[in-house]
Design an enzyme around this catalytic site. Structure first.
Site: not given
Ligand code: NAG
Ligand code: NAG
Ligand code: NAG
Ligand code: NAG
Length: 449
Positions: A193, A237, A298, A300
């Site tokens: 990330q 994401d 999606r 979380w």
């Protein structure tokens, strides 16, 4: 609320790639629970409309927050130039010079060039503007990932990976490039990330900015946020968090040849206030530079909420559209994923997961305008004109900025759609299984802070 925790996104994307759904399988959904969830959202909007109206009028006929109005009456400019021609050479030095508990608008006039800095704007310093020129921008870049070791010898985590953290209210950015240029991690790699921008304060606006990164580019963490005419690039994401945000006229770009997931919205019943959150995309375009498949989002959070309206979707957007991640029963957990009048080859709603909704006019209304983020009380036009004199000259004197051309009212948001053309939640028969191979593959993965 976990700002200091690590965020291992244990996403075995390789497995995902291998197990992509090749077609959609129809299953029956639990329409009853879903319908009541939809009507609860609409009811909430109806109740809040009185509140919206009140906020719009204000007590004195002025529509912006009083503290903001005062700040706009008292503007100061700090010129920041990495080449040394301004008041400061670094943004950090300029921020350090802003008084604690600042009450006036402080404009950092960012001269073009690269600012190799990791920036933290404390909540004790509100009313700050980063002003640049979109055609010749200030580029703020750093390259930490979640796995980078901090001063204490421990990985900095997702929160700590960010190039720029804005925690103060009433922040404005214009024409700035926020970048995390860490080498692109293998899809889903642990510690990969690399946040470019994290927005934690409320009533923040970003105009003509570019937010550029890979995995987890924009941490739309918390608060009311407005992104207009921005470009946001990433892989997995890449817009995530529990902000309540409107993205208008933005370009959302996948940079990968594997799978991209545009959003991981974290609306949930278990974090205080998070249930008010959700991302609304209006008149945006979704495209791919890498050619890989694109998921719209999606879940979380258990009640993840994302809306796309009037948005053009390129062919890479997968037919199922959405993924429930590790939510076992997305159709009844409180997830709210909707689309309204989108266009382009990726917008065909017929094969979407059964718990996503083709919104009606009435259902879309609460989300598709600046009213969604209570914009009347704080959204100002982008600071495109000349700045007031630098702090070395005389300060203040500029008249209060009037609110942006009045944020559109819910009913001007779009042309009315007749009741019969309004699609209701897709029937179970047109729905594909929420238990797609995608969600099966990601079942054990958890996004943690
Ligand atoms: C204007 O803003 C500066 C910087 O925050 C502050 O020190 C000053 O007190 C303000 N002046 C007025 C008249 O509010
Ligand atoms: C933010 O500023 C306050 C007040 O100066 C200070 O106590 C706090 O430690 C700062 N927070 C961070 C994360 O630096
Ligand atoms: C800001 O973005 C909008 C939309 O892309 C564009 O029309 C406008 O020209 C941009 N402003 C500048 C100064 O580039
Ligand atoms: C939609 O966004 C584009 C830029 O992406 C802009 O040129 C256009 O004016 C926008 N349309 C509306 C109705 O806001």
């Amino acid at each position: 609320m976990g700002r200091n925790m690590a965020l291992p996104l244990l996403l075995a994307l390789a497995a995902l790639v291998a197990s992509l759904p090749s077609g959609s399988v129809a299953t029956a959904g639990t329409a009853g629970a879903f319908d009541s969830w939809l009507s609860a959202n609409q009811k909430d909007f109806a109740i809040n409309q009185a509140l919206y109206a009140k906020k719009a009028v204000g007590d004195t006929g002025s529509t912006i927050d009083e503290s903001l109005s005062k700040a706009e009456d008292n503007k100061t400019t700090y010129v920041v130039d990495p080449k040394g021609g301004g008041d400061y050479k670094t943004i950090t030095a300029a921020i350090d010079a802003i008084p604690e508990g600042n009450t006036g608008r402080v404009i950092l006039d960012l001269k073009p060039g690269e600012y190799r800095e990791k920036i933290f704007l404390n909540l004790s310093k509100p009313y700050v503007t980063f002003k640049s020129d979109p055609k010749n921008p200030a580029i703020i870049a750093w390259s930490d990932t979640a796995a980078t070791l901090g001063k204490d010898g421990k990985p900095v985590g997702t929160v700590g990976s960010t190039t720029c953290a804005i925690e103060s209210d009433y922040f404005v950015a214009y024409g700035v490039v926020f970048k995390n240029d860490a080498p692109l991690a293998k899809p889903g790699a642990k510690g990969g990330q690399a946040v470019a921008l994290r927005t934690f304060g409320t009533k923040q606006a970003f105009y003509n900015c570019t937010i550029d990164g890979g995995q987890d580019t924009l941490y739309d963490h918390k608060g009311l946020h407005y992104f207009k005419d921005c470009v946001i690039k990433g892989s997995v994401d890449f817009i995530f968090g529990f902000g309540r945000s409107l993205y208008e006229n933005c370009r959302i770009v996948s940079i990968v040849k594997e799978i991209a997931v545009l959003t991981a919205q974290q609306r949930t019943k278990t974090i205080e206030g998070a249930i008010e959150s959700g991302f609304s995309f209006k008149n945006c375009s979704i495209m791919s530079e890498g050619g890989g498949d694109i998921y719209l989002g999606r879940a979380w959070g258990d009640s993840s909420r994302v809306i796309y309206a009037y948005t053009e979707m390129s062919k890479e957007v997968v037919p199922v559209g959405w993924d429930g991640w590790n939510i076992k029963q997305p159709e009844s957990s409180g997830i709210y994923y909707g689309e309204f009048k989108c266009s382009g080859p990726g917008s065909d709603a017929r094969k979407r997961v059964g718990w996503a909704v083709d919104l009606t006019e009435a259902q879309a209304k609460p989300f598709i305008g600046t009213h969604y983020i209570f914009g009347d009380s704080w959204i100002l036009p982008p600071p495109t004109g000349n700045s007031p004199p630098s702090k070395k000259g005389s300060s203040g004197g500029a008249p209060a900025t009037s609110p942006a051309s009045s944020p559109e009212s819910a009913d001007s948001a779009s042309s009315p759609e007749s009741a019969d053309s309004a699609a209701s939640p897709k029937s179970a028969s047109s729905a594909s299984s929420p238990k797609s191979a995608y969600s099966a593959a990601s079942k054990t993965k958890k996004k943690e802070l």
